[in-house]
Design a protein around this motif. Structure first.
Motif, PDB file in Angstrom:
ATOM      1  N   ARG A  90       0.823  -1.221   0.000  1.00  0.00           N
ATOM      2  CA  ARG A  90       0.000   0.000   0.000  1.00  0.00           C
ATOM      3  C   ARG A  90       0.850   1.261   0.000  1.00  0.00           C
ATOM      4  NH1 ARG A  90      -5.354  -0.628   2.710  1.00  0.00           N
ATOM      5  NH2 ARG A  90      -5.827  -2.855   2.701  1.00  0.00           N
ATOM      6  N   GLY A  91       2.161   1.084  -0.050  1.00  0.00           N
ATOM      7  CA  GLY A  91       3.054   2.241  -0.184  1.00  0.00           C
ATOM      8  C   GLY A  91       3.470   2.892   1.119  1.00  0.00           C
ATOM      9  N   ALA A  92       3.356   2.167   2.235  1.00  0.00           N
ATOM     10  CA  ALA A  92       3.801   2.740   3.517  1.00  0.00           C
ATOM     11  C   ALA A  92       5.295   3.047   3.426  1.00  0.00           C
ATOM     12  CB  ALA A  92       3.542   1.756   4.649  1.00  0.00           C
ATOM     13  N   GLY A  93       5.673   4.278   3.774  1.00  0.00           N
ATOM     14  CA  GLY A  93       7.083   4.649   3.712  1.00  0.00           C
ATOM     15  C   GLY A  93       7.837   4.232   4.959  1.00  0.00           C
ATOM     16  N   ASP A  94       7.157   4.292   6.095  1.00  0.00           N
ATOM     17  CA  ASP A  94       7.809   4.027   7.380  1.00  0.00           C
ATOM     18  C   ASP A  94       6.943   3.113   8.240  1.00  0.00           C
ATOM     19  OD1 ASP A  94      10.202   5.931   7.315  1.00  0.00           O
ATOM     20  OD2 ASP A  94       8.542   7.286   6.849  1.00  0.00           O
ATOM     21  N   LEU A  95       7.572   2.103   8.784  1.00  0.00           N
ATOM     22  CA  LEU A  95       6.899   1.175   9.700  1.00  0.00           C
ATOM     23  C   LEU A  95       7.697   1.204  11.003  1.00  0.00           C
ATOM     24  CD1 LEU A  95       4.942  -1.098  10.452  1.00  0.00           C
ATOM     25  CD2 LEU A  95       6.378  -2.679   9.131  1.00  0.00           C
ATOM     26  N   ALA A  96       7.026   1.647  12.077  1.00  0.00           N
ATOM     27  CA  ALA A  96       7.735   1.869  13.340  1.00  0.00           C
ATOM     28  C   ALA A  96       7.227   0.933  14.433  1.00  0.00           C
ATOM     29  CB  ALA A  96       7.540   3.318  13.784  1.00  0.00           C
ATOM     30  N   PHE A  97       8.162   0.350  15.173  1.00  0.00           N
ATOM     31  CA  PHE A  97       7.848  -0.524  16.301  1.00  0.00           C
ATOM     32  C   PHE A  97       8.273   0.180  17.587  1.00  0.00           C
ATOM     33  CE2 PHE A  97       8.282  -3.097  12.571  1.00  0.00           C
ATOM     34  CZ  PHE A  97       7.235  -4.004  12.687  1.00  0.00           C
ATOM     35  N   LEU A  98       7.435   0.067  18.618  1.00  0.00           N
ATOM     36  CA  LEU A  98       7.720   0.734  19.894  1.00  0.00           C
ATOM     37  C   LEU A  98       7.779  -0.307  21.008  1.00  0.00           C
ATOM     38  CD1 LEU A  98       5.205   3.767  19.723  1.00  0.00           C
ATOM     39  CD2 LEU A  98       7.502   3.600  18.744  1.00  0.00           C
ATOM     40  N   ILE A  99       8.855  -0.275  21.783  1.00  0.00           N
ATOM     41  CA  ILE A  99       9.008  -1.166  22.944  1.00  0.00           C
ATOM     42  C   ILE A  99       9.108  -0.297  24.197  1.00  0.00           C
ATOM     43  CG2 ILE A  99      10.475  -2.900  24.081  1.00  0.00           C
ATOM     44  CD1 ILE A  99      11.324  -3.870  21.312  1.00  0.00           C
ATOM     45  N   GLY A 100       8.279  -0.596  25.180  1.00  0.00           N
ATOM     46  CA  GLY A 100       8.203   0.215  26.384  1.00  0.00           C
ATOM     47  C   GLY A 100       9.276  -0.135  27.410  1.00  0.00           C
ATOM     48  N   GLY A 101       9.202   0.526  28.547  1.00  0.00           N
ATOM     49  CA  GLY A 101      10.145   0.293  29.636  1.00  0.00           C
ATOM     50  C   GLY A 101       9.546  -0.627  30.696  1.00  0.00           C
ATOM     51  N   ALA A 102      10.152  -0.614  31.881  1.00  0.00           N
ATOM     52  CA  ALA A 102       9.769  -1.545  32.945  1.00  0.00           C
ATOM     53  C   ALA A 102       8.292  -1.429  33.336  1.00  0.00           C
ATOM     54  CB  ALA A 102      10.652  -1.303  34.164  1.00  0.00           C
ATOM     55  N   ASP A 103       7.712  -0.243  33.178  1.00  0.00           N
ATOM     56  CA  ASP A 103       6.312  -0.036  33.562  1.00  0.00           C
ATOM     57  C   ASP A 103       5.345  -0.176  32.390  1.00  0.00           C
ATOM     58  OD1 ASP A 103       7.536   0.484  35.932  1.00  0.00           O
ATOM     59  OD2 ASP A 103       6.458   2.326  36.361  1.00  0.00           O
ATOM     60  N   GLY A 104       5.878  -0.461  31.199  1.00  0.00           N
ATOM     61  CA  GLY A 104       5.013  -0.628  30.028  1.00  0.00           C
ATOM     62  C   GLY A 104       4.742   0.696  29.329  1.00  0.00           C
ATOM     63  N   HIS A 105       3.768   0.673  28.418  1.00  0.00           N
ATOM     64  CA  HIS A 105       3.484   1.835  27.577  1.00  0.00           C
ATOM     65  C   HIS A 105       2.498   2.805  28.218  1.00  0.00           C
ATOM     66  CE1 HIS A 105       5.672   0.787  24.015  1.00  0.00           C
ATOM     67  NE2 HIS A 105       5.104  -0.400  23.935  1.00  0.00           N
ATOM     68  N   GLY A 106       2.672   4.079  27.913  1.00  0.00           N
ATOM     69  CA  GLY A 106       1.706   5.099  28.292  1.00  0.00           C
ATOM     70  C   GLY A 106       0.509   5.079  27.344  1.00  0.00           C
ATOM     71  N   ASP A 107      -0.544   5.760  27.779  1.00  0.00           N
ATOM     72  CA  ASP A 107      -1.792   5.768  26.995  1.00  0.00           C
ATOM     73  C   ASP A 107      -1.604   6.347  25.594  1.00  0.00           C
ATOM     74  OD1 ASP A 107      -3.084   4.707  29.149  1.00  0.00           O
ATOM     75  OD2 ASP A 107      -3.862   6.630  29.886  1.00  0.00           O
ATOM     76  N   ALA A 108      -0.712   7.333  25.455  1.00  0.00           N
ATOM     77  CA  ALA A 108      -0.541   7.983  24.151  1.00  0.00           C
ATOM     78  C   ALA A 108      -0.021   6.995  23.106  1.00  0.00           C
ATOM     79  CB  ALA A 108       0.404   9.179  24.278  1.00  0.00           C
ATOM     80  N   VAL A 109       0.815   6.052  23.549  1.00  0.00           N
ATOM     81  CA  VAL A 109       1.323   5.040  22.613  1.00  0.00           C
ATOM     82  C   VAL A 109       0.178   4.135  22.168  1.00  0.00           C
ATOM     83  CG1 VAL A 109       2.726   2.932  22.456  1.00  0.00           C
ATOM     84  CG2 VAL A 109       3.729   5.032  23.356  1.00  0.00           C
TER      85      VAL A 109
END
Ligand SMILES: C[S@@+](CC[C@H](N)C(=O)[O-])C[C@H]1O[C@@H](n2cnc3c(N)ncnc32)[C@H](O)[C@@H]1O
Length: 152
Positions: A90-109
């Motif tokens: 579909r032409g996605a230019g960027d695919l980003a993966f996010l890994i959180g810290g010891a407390d996990g991800h915040g709501d914004a993620v």
């Protein structure tokens, strides 16, 4: 398509870094690791909020975002590969993966993520998750190429 990994914490080398480097080195997609860190003593909620801000700022604005989260969806490797192939086609230019810290991800993620991806319901060390993700990306690449690396 460019791949990004934004991750909380700084790798100091060792076996988890070797695992990560091994599989990233096999990827044909350009791959960028961005490490972020909040070095203040904060409440868990505030820490997650600040880490989420740094993680999201580390990846391109229009990227497809996949957040690694034990509460997310566990996918067979073939399905993960098909999703990546679909985003690529579909032409996605960027695919980003996010890994959180010891407390996990915040709501914004969680709010920004196009997909919450789980490597099962167990909690894994975040540095190990980097290597597990890199291996699954290499596996996806080989599945999409019709290579026998992945034998189902
Ligand atoms: C030590 S874990 C954080 C666990 C934290 N207590 C929580 O509730 O999310 C650190 C990071 O590793 C990743 N992680 C750990 N286990 C995972 C799993 N089973 N699937 C996907 N990602 C995982 C997530 O990105 C998580 O934010």
């Amino acid at each position: 398509m460019r791949l990004w990994l934004a991750a909380v914490g700084r790798s100091r080398g060792g076996p988890t870094r070797d695992l990560f480097d091994e599989y990233v080195g096999r990827l044909s997609w350009p791959f960028t690791l961005k490490e972020v860190e909040v070095k203040k003593r904060l409440s868990s909620d505030e820490l997650k909020r600040q880490e989420a801000e740094l993680l999201l700022a580390a990846v391109p604005a229009g990227a497809i975002v996949v957040a690694l989260d034990e509460r997310g969806k566990a996918l067979p490797s073939e399905t993960f590969a098909a999703k990546i192939g679909d985003w690529r086609d579909r032409g996605a230019g960027d695919l980003a993966f996010l890994i959180g810290g010891a407390d996990g991800h915040g709501d914004a993620v969680r709010a920004r993520a196009d997909l919450l991806l789980a490597f099962g319901p167990m909690t894994w060390p975040h540095m190990l998750v980097r290597g597990m993700l890199a291996e699954q990306l290499y596996r996806a690449q080989q599945i999409l190429a019709g290579h026998p690396y992945h034998r189902s």
